[in-house]
Design a protein around this motif. Structure first.
Motif, short mmCIF file in Angstrom:
data_model
loop_
_atom_site.label_atom_id
_atom_site.label_comp_id
_atom_site.label_asym_id
_atom_site.label_seq_id
_atom_site.Cartn_x
_atom_site.Cartn_y
_atom_site.Cartn_z
N GLU A 133 0.83 -1.20 0.00
CA GLU A 133 0.00 0.00 0.00
C GLU A 133 0.87 1.26 0.00
O GLU A 133 0.58 2.22 -0.71
N TYR A 134 1.93 1.23 0.79
CA TYR A 134 2.83 2.39 0.85
C TYR A 134 3.50 2.63 -0.50
O TYR A 134 3.58 3.77 -0.96
N ALA A 157 4.11 5.75 -5.29
CA ALA A 157 4.17 5.82 -6.75
C ALA A 157 3.16 6.85 -7.28
O ALA A 157 3.48 7.63 -8.18
N GLN A 158 1.97 6.86 -6.72
CA GLN A 158 0.96 7.82 -7.17
C GLN A 158 1.38 9.25 -6.88
O GLN A 158 1.23 10.13 -7.71
N HIS A 159 1.92 9.49 -5.70
CA HIS A 159 2.27 10.85 -5.33
C HIS A 159 3.60 11.29 -5.92
O HIS A 159 3.81 12.46 -6.15
N GLN A 168 5.66 15.28 -12.41
CA GLN A 168 5.00 16.16 -13.37
C GLN A 168 5.21 17.62 -13.00
O GLN A 168 5.50 18.45 -13.86
N ALA A 169 5.07 17.93 -11.72
CA ALA A 169 5.27 19.31 -11.27
C ALA A 169 6.73 19.72 -11.48
O ALA A 169 7.01 20.86 -11.89
N GLU A 170 7.64 18.80 -11.22
CA GLU A 170 9.07 19.10 -11.40
C GLU A 170 9.39 19.34 -12.88
O GLU A 170 10.12 20.28 -13.22
N GLU A 171 8.82 18.52 -13.76
CA GLU A 171 9.04 18.70 -15.19
C GLU A 171 8.47 20.03 -15.66
O GLU A 171 9.09 20.74 -16.46
#
Length: 113
Positions: free
Chosen positions: A55-56, A61-63, A69-72
């Motif tokens: 679960e972790y 992976a999702q976050h 994406q924000a970094e790119e």
């Protein structure tokens, strides 16, 4: 009477041995059951740990994907801004150099009073 006492004592000794065997079997059974319970608990704990770890990793992976994406996006914006600054520098490079040279070579001394 002595034979009867002797038979009674023998019966008591036999009963004591039998009781001792029963107690020993009960101890062995209890020890075996405690080991089984401990092993079962370890398996449950390991299964729970594996489930939570999965679960972790899924959560991470999702976050992380969102962070990537924000970094790119931030990298693209920074690259565009750097390019814009470089173009502005090239465009006004001659004027800046002339202003610097003028400031260095065209000295206008003023007296201090």
């Amino acid at each position: 009477m002595s034979a009867q006492n002797s038979a009674g004592i023998q019966t008591l000794l036999d009963a004591e041995r039998e009781a001792s065997k029963i107690v020993q079997k009960a101890r062995e059974y209890r020890t075996k059951r405690v080991r089984e319970a401990r092993d079962e608990a370890k398996k449950e704990i390991e299964a729970y740990r594996a489930k939570k770890e999965a679960e972790y990793k899924e959560f991470e992976a999702q976050h992380t994907q969102g962070n990537k994406q924000a970094e790119e996006e931030a990298d693209r914006e920074a690259d565009a801004k750097i390019k814009e600054i470089q173009e502005a520098g090239k465009k006004h490079q001659d004027k800046v150099i002339n202003d610097l040279l003028s400031a260095v070579f065209d000295v206008h001394p003023t007296p201090v009073s």
